[in-house]
Design a protein around this motif. Structure first.
Motif, PDB file in Angstrom:
ATOM      1  N   ASP A   5       0.800  -1.225   0.000  1.00 49.58           N
ATOM      2  CA  ASP A   5       0.000   0.000   0.000  1.00 49.58           C
ATOM      3  C   ASP A   5       0.834   1.277   0.000  1.00 49.58           C
ATOM      4  OD1 ASP A   5      -2.275  -1.521  -0.039  1.00 49.58           O
ATOM      5  OD2 ASP A   5      -2.851  -1.119   2.024  1.00 49.58           O
ATOM      6  N   GLY A   8       2.125   4.029  -3.778  1.00 42.33           N
ATOM      7  CA  GLY A   8       1.374   4.963  -4.600  1.00 42.33           C
ATOM      8  C   GLY A   8      -0.082   4.620  -4.808  1.00 42.33           C
ATOM      9  N   TRP A   9      -0.527   3.489  -4.296  1.00 41.57           N
ATOM     10  CA  TRP A   9      -1.920   3.077  -4.446  1.00 41.57           C
ATOM     11  C   TRP A   9      -2.252   2.117  -3.322  1.00 41.57           C
ATOM     12  CZ3 TRP A   9      -3.527  -2.051  -5.866  1.00 41.57           C
ATOM     13  CH2 TRP A   9      -4.900  -2.185  -6.073  1.00 41.57           C
ATOM     14  N   LYS A  10      -3.405   2.319  -2.685  1.00 43.05           N
ATOM     15  CA  LYS A  10      -3.823   1.432  -1.604  1.00 43.05           C
ATOM     16  C   LYS A  10      -4.794   0.397  -2.153  1.00 43.05           C
ATOM     17  CE  LYS A  10      -6.013   1.232   2.952  1.00 43.05           C
ATOM     18  NZ  LYS A  10      -6.279  -0.155   2.783  1.00 43.05           N
ATOM     19  N   ASP A  11      -4.469  -0.867  -1.950  1.00 43.60           N
ATOM     20  CA  ASP A  11      -5.351  -1.955  -2.357  1.00 43.60           C
ATOM     21  C   ASP A  11      -6.605  -1.903  -1.489  1.00 43.60           C
ATOM     22  OD1 ASP A  11      -6.629  -4.370  -2.885  1.00 43.60           O
ATOM     23  OD2 ASP A  11      -4.827  -5.578  -2.622  1.00 43.60           O
ATOM     24  N   THR A  12      -7.769  -1.801  -2.112  1.00 38.00           N
ATOM     25  CA  THR A  12      -9.017  -1.697  -1.355  1.00 38.00           C
ATOM     26  C   THR A  12      -9.326  -2.967  -0.568  1.00 38.00           C
ATOM     27  OG1 THR A  12     -10.285  -2.393  -3.280  1.00 38.00           O
ATOM     28  CG2 THR A  12     -10.042  -0.030  -2.945  1.00 38.00           C
ATOM     29  N   THR A 109     -10.760  -3.777  -9.883  1.00 40.49           N
ATOM     30  CA  THR A 109     -10.398  -2.478  -9.309  1.00 40.49           C
ATOM     31  C   THR A 109      -9.655  -1.658 -10.353  1.00 40.49           C
ATOM     32  OG1 THR A 109      -8.982  -3.916  -7.939  1.00 40.49           O
ATOM     33  CG2 THR A 109     -10.018  -2.132  -6.828  1.00 40.49           C
ATOM     34  N   VAL A 111      -6.891   0.948 -10.870  1.00 38.17           N
ATOM     35  CA  VAL A 111      -5.708   1.428 -10.160  1.00 38.17           C
ATOM     36  C   VAL A 111      -5.454   2.878 -10.548  1.00 38.17           C
ATOM     37  CG1 VAL A 111      -3.255   1.049  -9.710  1.00 38.17           C
ATOM     38  CG2 VAL A 111      -4.762  -0.901 -10.147  1.00 38.17           C
ATOM     39  N   LYS A 112      -5.369   3.747  -9.543  1.00 37.03           N
ATOM     40  CA  LYS A 112      -5.247   5.188  -9.785  1.00 37.03           C
ATOM     41  C   LYS A 112      -3.820   5.723  -9.621  1.00 37.03           C
ATOM     42  CE  LYS A 112      -9.859   5.862  -9.623  1.00 37.03           C
ATOM     43  NZ  LYS A 112     -10.547   5.577 -10.820  1.00 37.03           N
ATOM     44  N   GLY A 113      -2.915   4.913  -9.055  1.00 40.56           N
ATOM     45  CA  GLY A 113      -1.551   5.387  -8.853  1.00 40.56           C
ATOM     46  C   GLY A 113      -0.585   4.223  -8.748  1.00 40.56           C
ATOM     47  N   GLY A 114       0.699   4.545  -8.597  1.00 42.13           N
ATOM     48  CA  GLY A 114       1.713   3.507  -8.438  1.00 42.13           C
ATOM     49  C   GLY A 114       2.085   2.842  -9.753  1.00 42.13           C
ATOM     50  N   SER A 117      -0.682   2.048 -12.318  1.00 40.85           N
ATOM     51  CA  SER A 117      -1.615   3.145 -12.577  1.00 40.85           C
ATOM     52  C   SER A 117      -2.254   3.019 -13.955  1.00 40.85           C
ATOM     53  CB  SER A 117      -0.873   4.476 -12.479  1.00 40.85           C
ATOM     54  OG  SER A 117      -1.772   5.542 -12.658  1.00 40.85           O
TER      55      SER A 117
END
Length: 178
Positions: A5, A8-12, A109, A111-114, A117
């Motif tokens: 996490d 750059g992106w947190k796994d929901t 999901t 992915v918005k970052g990392g 992305s």
């Protein structure tokens, strides 16, 4: 697990309890580190999750073994934001726990970052709620698990009896939620 996490992106679907559980397996299996994707079969054998033939052979070998304990789930029903269930554990060792997971069959999901992305990730067999309780040589009773938001139906309750001293799984049962 939640150790990715920070990139750059947190796994929901991440949860620190899953990381703690993976670290416990590392202790049981005398591993120097944890990694993803890692597969653990029956609490006693681990390997890289992309090794499909090894996985199939390990599962087939595990299914050929007679369970040393018994476990049944019954009266499984969602109600009031929880999954209610009855469990019955028999003939386990004194140092046993019942592990119960509510599993969502699939999800995607964005992915918005990392490093991933812009990608859409597909997930299968996602643990959404989880509990562990000591049962000793045997126990029966009624318990609940929280029902998280965002479920789409067809979830499964998966339970197994596991030895606390070495992680070996000695019985398992499952039930699809109505």
């Amino acid at each position: 697990v939640d150790y990715w996490d920070r990139l750059g992106w947190k796994d929901t679907f991440s949860d620190k309890r899953y990381t703690q559980r993976q670290n416990r397996y590392a202790s049981w299996l005398n591993l120097q580190t944890v990694y993803t994707p890692q597969i653990v079969v029956n609490g006693r054998k681990e390997f890289v999750g992309s090794q499909e033939n090894t996985l199939r052979n390990a599962i087939t070998g595990g299914l050929d073994q007679t369970p040393s304990a018994g476990l049944t789930l019954s009266d499984v029903r969602p109600e009031g934001g929880k999954v209610h269930y009855h469990y019955d554990v028999k003939n386990a060792a004194a140092n046993s726990s019942l592990v119960v997971a509510l599993v969502q069959r699939s999800a995607t999901t964005e992915v918005k970052g990392g490093e991933n992305s812009g990608r859409t990730l597909s997930h299968v067999q996602i643990v959404r709620s989880f509990s562990t309780m000591e049962v000793g040589t045997g126990a029966n009773g009624t318990a609940t698990l929280d029902l998280p938001q965002g479920l789409t139906g067809g979830e499964e309750l998966i339970a197994f009896v596991q030895y606390d001293d070495n992680g070996q799984i000695v019985a398992a049962a499952s039930s699809v939620l109505p």
